[in-house]
Each structure stands twice: as C-alpha cells, then as structure tokens.
Design a protein around this motif. Structure first.
Motif, PDB file in Angstrom:
ATOM      1  N   GLY A 154       0.810  -1.214   0.000  1.00 58.75           N
ATOM      2  CA  GLY A 154       0.000   0.000   0.000  1.00 58.75           C
ATOM      3  C   GLY A 154       0.840   1.259   0.000  1.00 58.75           C
ATOM      4  N   TRP A 155       1.947   1.246   0.750  1.00 63.13           N
ATOM      5  CA  TRP A 155       2.857   2.396   0.748  1.00 63.13           C
ATOM      6  C   TRP A 155       3.507   2.567  -0.616  1.00 63.13           C
ATOM      7  CZ3 TRP A 155       3.689   6.661   3.227  1.00 63.13           C
ATOM      8  CH2 TRP A 155       4.904   7.318   3.119  1.00 63.13           C
ATOM      9  N   ALA A 156       3.844   1.455  -1.255  1.00 64.66           N
ATOM     10  CA  ALA A 156       4.418   1.531  -2.595  1.00 64.66           C
ATOM     11  C   ALA A 156       3.424   2.117  -3.584  1.00 64.66           C
ATOM     12  CB  ALA A 156       4.879   0.149  -3.042  1.00 64.66           C
ATOM     13  N   VAL A 157       2.142   1.741  -3.464  1.00 65.70           N
ATOM     14  CA  VAL A 157       1.115   2.322  -4.326  1.00 65.70           C
ATOM     15  C   VAL A 157       0.979   3.813  -4.064  1.00 65.70           C
ATOM     16  CG1 VAL A 157      -1.369   2.327  -4.799  1.00 65.70           C
ATOM     17  CG2 VAL A 157      -0.145   0.166  -4.616  1.00 65.70           C
ATOM     18  N   PHE A 158       1.018   4.204  -2.792  1.00 71.48           N
ATOM     19  CA  PHE A 158       0.849   5.608  -2.423  1.00 71.48           C
ATOM     20  C   PHE A 158       1.986   6.480  -2.962  1.00 71.48           C
ATOM     21  CE2 PHE A 158       1.609   9.057   0.662  1.00 71.48           C
ATOM     22  CZ  PHE A 158       0.404   9.734   0.540  1.00 71.48           C
ATOM     23  N   ARG A 159       3.211   5.957  -2.968  1.00 68.65           N
ATOM     24  CA  ARG A 159       4.374   6.737  -3.389  1.00 68.65           C
ATOM     25  C   ARG A 159       4.762   6.535  -4.842  1.00 68.65           C
ATOM     26  NH1 ARG A 159       8.026   8.448   0.275  1.00 68.65           N
ATOM     27  NH2 ARG A 159       8.863   9.470  -1.588  1.00 68.65           N
ATOM     28  N   SER A 160       4.089   5.666  -5.560  1.00 75.24           N
ATOM     29  CA  SER A 160       4.542   5.306  -6.906  1.00 75.24           C
ATOM     30  C   SER A 160       4.272   6.383  -7.941  1.00 75.24           C
ATOM     31  CB  SER A 160       3.868   4.003  -7.350  1.00 75.24           C
ATOM     32  OG  SER A 160       2.465   4.189  -7.478  1.00 75.24           O
ATOM     33  N   GLN A 161       3.248   7.237  -7.718  1.00 73.23           N
ATOM     34  CA  GLN A 161       2.821   8.218  -8.712  1.00 73.23           C
ATOM     35  C   GLN A 161       2.430   7.548 -10.031  1.00 73.23           C
ATOM     36  OE1 GLN A 161       5.859  11.223  -9.137  1.00 73.23           O
ATOM     37  NE2 GLN A 161       5.576  12.004  -7.051  1.00 73.23           N
ATOM     38  N   LEU A 162       1.967   6.316  -9.943  1.00 73.74           N
ATOM     39  CA  LEU A 162       1.563   5.570 -11.130  1.00 73.74           C
ATOM     40  C   LEU A 162       0.060   5.347 -11.162  1.00 73.74           C
ATOM     41  CD1 LEU A 162       3.005   4.214 -13.563  1.00 73.74           C
ATOM     42  CD2 LEU A 162       2.925   2.079 -12.285  1.00 73.74           C
ATOM     43  N   VAL A 163      -0.532   5.144  -9.995  1.00 74.17           N
ATOM     44  CA  VAL A 163      -1.975   4.971  -9.858  1.00 74.17           C
ATOM     45  C   VAL A 163      -2.472   5.948  -8.806  1.00 74.17           C
ATOM     46  CG1 VAL A 163      -2.046   2.572 -10.638  1.00 74.17           C
ATOM     47  CG2 VAL A 163      -1.564   3.079  -8.244  1.00 74.17           C
ATOM     48  N   ASN A 164      -3.754   5.885  -8.498  1.00 66.88           N
ATOM     49  CA  ASN A 164      -4.345   6.798  -7.526  1.00 66.88           C
ATOM     50  C   ASN A 164      -3.747   6.551  -6.137  1.00 66.88           C
ATOM     51  OD1 ASN A 164      -5.935   8.550  -6.101  1.00 66.88           O
ATOM     52  ND2 ASN A 164      -7.879   7.632  -6.675  1.00 66.88           N
ATOM     53  N   PRO A 165      -3.143   7.539  -5.503  1.00 72.62           N
ATOM     54  CA  PRO A 165      -2.557   7.309  -4.172  1.00 72.62           C
ATOM     55  C   PRO A 165      -3.592   6.989  -3.111  1.00 72.62           C
ATOM     56  CG  PRO A 165      -2.449   9.636  -4.772  1.00 72.62           C
ATOM     57  CD  PRO A 165      -2.876   8.900  -5.995  1.00 72.62           C
ATOM     58  N   ALA A 166      -4.856   7.397  -3.307  1.00 69.85           N
ATOM     59  CA  ALA A 166      -5.898   7.063  -2.336  1.00 69.85           C
ATOM     60  C   ALA A 166      -6.110   5.557  -2.229  1.00 69.85           C
ATOM     61  CB  ALA A 166      -7.203   7.753  -2.714  1.00 69.85           C
ATOM     62  N   ASP A 167      -5.882   4.833  -3.321  1.00 70.11           N
ATOM     63  CA  ASP A 167      -6.004   3.376  -3.268  1.00 70.11           C
ATOM     64  C   ASP A 167      -4.927   2.772  -2.380  1.00 70.11           C
ATOM     65  OD1 ASP A 167      -8.143   3.496  -5.022  1.00 70.11           O
ATOM     66  OD2 ASP A 167      -6.848   3.345  -6.794  1.00 70.11           O
ATOM     67  N   GLY A 168      -3.757   3.375  -2.350  1.00 66.91           N
ATOM     68  CA  GLY A 168      -2.719   2.911  -1.442  1.00 66.91           C
ATOM     69  C   GLY A 168      -3.092   3.130   0.012  1.00 66.91           C
ATOM     70  N   VAL A 169      -3.723   4.268   0.315  1.00 70.70           N
ATOM     71  CA  VAL A 169      -4.182   4.530   1.682  1.00 70.70           C
ATOM     72  C   VAL A 169      -5.243   3.509   2.087  1.00 70.70           C
ATOM     73  CG1 VAL A 169      -5.278   6.217   3.188  1.00 70.70           C
ATOM     74  CG2 VAL A 169      -3.603   6.967   1.501  1.00 70.70           C
TER      75      VAL A 169
END
Length: 223
Positions: free
Chosen positions: A163-178
């Motif tokens: 989830g942290w990787a999703v939040f910091r990736s700037q590739l997909v929606n960061p809200a999904d990482g949260v």
C-alpha cells in the motif's frame, strides 16, 4: 527489388511494438532504457496480464467479507477462505508486477515477499487442526495461536508495504494505497478487536481493489 521499411523480407506487414515500457527515471535520458522490440512485446503482454489480474483483488475482498460474516455455505468456510487467499495472492503479484517499473519497485517487491511468506506460514496452520499443526511444526498446541498471529502480522506488514508503494509510486491513484494500508491494519487486527472490524477491512479492501483494477486497467505505457 527494394524492400519497403513497412514490410519484412517475406513481404508481410511489419508489426511495430513500443520500444520501451514505463517511464524513465527522473533526470535520466530515455535512450538508455530502450529495449529490443521482442522484449518490449513480452513486457507489454506481462503488463496486460497484470492489469487483468488486478480484478482478483475485489473478488477476494468479497469472498473474505462473506467469510467474516459467518454465512453458512455448502462447501464450508475453509474453502471460501482458501479461495479468497488464492485470489488475493494473484492480485498482489500482479500489483507488484505493475509497480516494477515505478520508483517504489523495491518496496513493492519487499512487501510481496513478506505477504507470500506470511501466507505460506499461515496456510497449513489454518487448514489443519491445532494438534496436527503442532505435530507438523514441533511445538505445543498452546503455541500454535501465537504462530498464527505471527503469520498474520507478517502478511499484514507485506500488504502495508504494498500500500505504501502504491501511495508513493505516482503511477496509480494514491488514495487506493491509503485504502490498502487501512485494509491491512483492519484485517490484521481482527483477532484482537471486535467482530465487525474484519468485515470493515474487507470493505476497505474491496474499495482499494476496485480502484486499483480500474486505474490499472487504463494504465497504458508510453510508446
């Protein structure tokens, strides 16, 4: 006779694939990341499979929510839980594959390995009775719940890192990482908290999975 640059030597049309897939790191030239056409086609196919496999995450969330509600089903609760874990594993592998071209690829890979390690440790303990599981791992039956909680904590830590990787990736929606991190905390703390918390975690996982599958399906690499 000359050969057109749009045809092969046999006269067939030349199929051109993207030269490279993903965004080049900041401050570097894209020329250093050019790939042969054959490698680019292979990477494109893998990414397409990963985008489709992300839909396994909301399906796993629905099955896990059904499992936490305690609804009686003909096959029993164990097959439903195992199917949910299998679908979640496929989705997490696909998510790590999509993040392999981002700046958080190391965090995503670490999270995936931790999640797989926890799931591998949890599977025989959850499927076998406590006496049989204790005999398989050479420990007393009183220590089996501690090992189960440790496996859940390891898996939860892996999903947190994803989830942290999703939040910091700037590739997909960061809200999904949260949402994915909140789901990992809610599901992991289910054995210590009140009953509705695992179901809330399943709902958060469903929201995160739907968002990741939708944005990941529309994610097209630069050509």
């Amino acid at each position: 006779m000359s050969i057109s640059h749009r045809q092969t030597a046999s006269g067939r049309p030349l199929r051109v694939a993207p030269a490279w897939v993903g965004a080049a790191p900041a401050g570097s030239s894209a020329d250093h990341y050019l790939l042969p056409v054959r490698d680019a086609v292979w990477i494109w196919s893998v990414r397409r499979f990963a985008r489709l496999a992300l839909w396994a995450l909301p399906a796993a969330a629905v099955l896990y929510g059904w499992f936490t509600l305690g609804v009686n089903v003909p096959p029993g609760p164990l097959p439903v839980g195992l199917l949910a874990a299998w679908l979640a594993t496929i989705a997490l592998i696909a998510l790590a594959g999509l993040l392999a071209g981002s700046r958080t690829r190391r965090i995503a890979m670490t999270g995936l390995l931790l999640a797989l390690a926890g799931a591998t440790l949890l599977l025989p303990l959850a499927a076998l009775p406590e006496e049989t599981a204790a005999a398989a791992v050479a420990m007393s039956p009183e220590q089996v719940p501690i090992l189960v909680e440790t496996a859940c904590a390891v898996s939860g830590a892996g999903v947190l890192l994803l989830g942290w990787a999703v939040f910091r990736s700037q590739l997909v929606n960061p809200a999904d990482g949260v949402l994915l991190m909140l789901a990992a905390v809610a599901i992991g703390a289910g054995s210590y908290a009140v009953k509705p918390l695992p179901t809330v975690g399943a709902l958060l996982l469903l929201a995160a999975g739907m968002g990741l599958a939708w944005t990941g399906g529309r994610l097209v690499p630069r050509s």
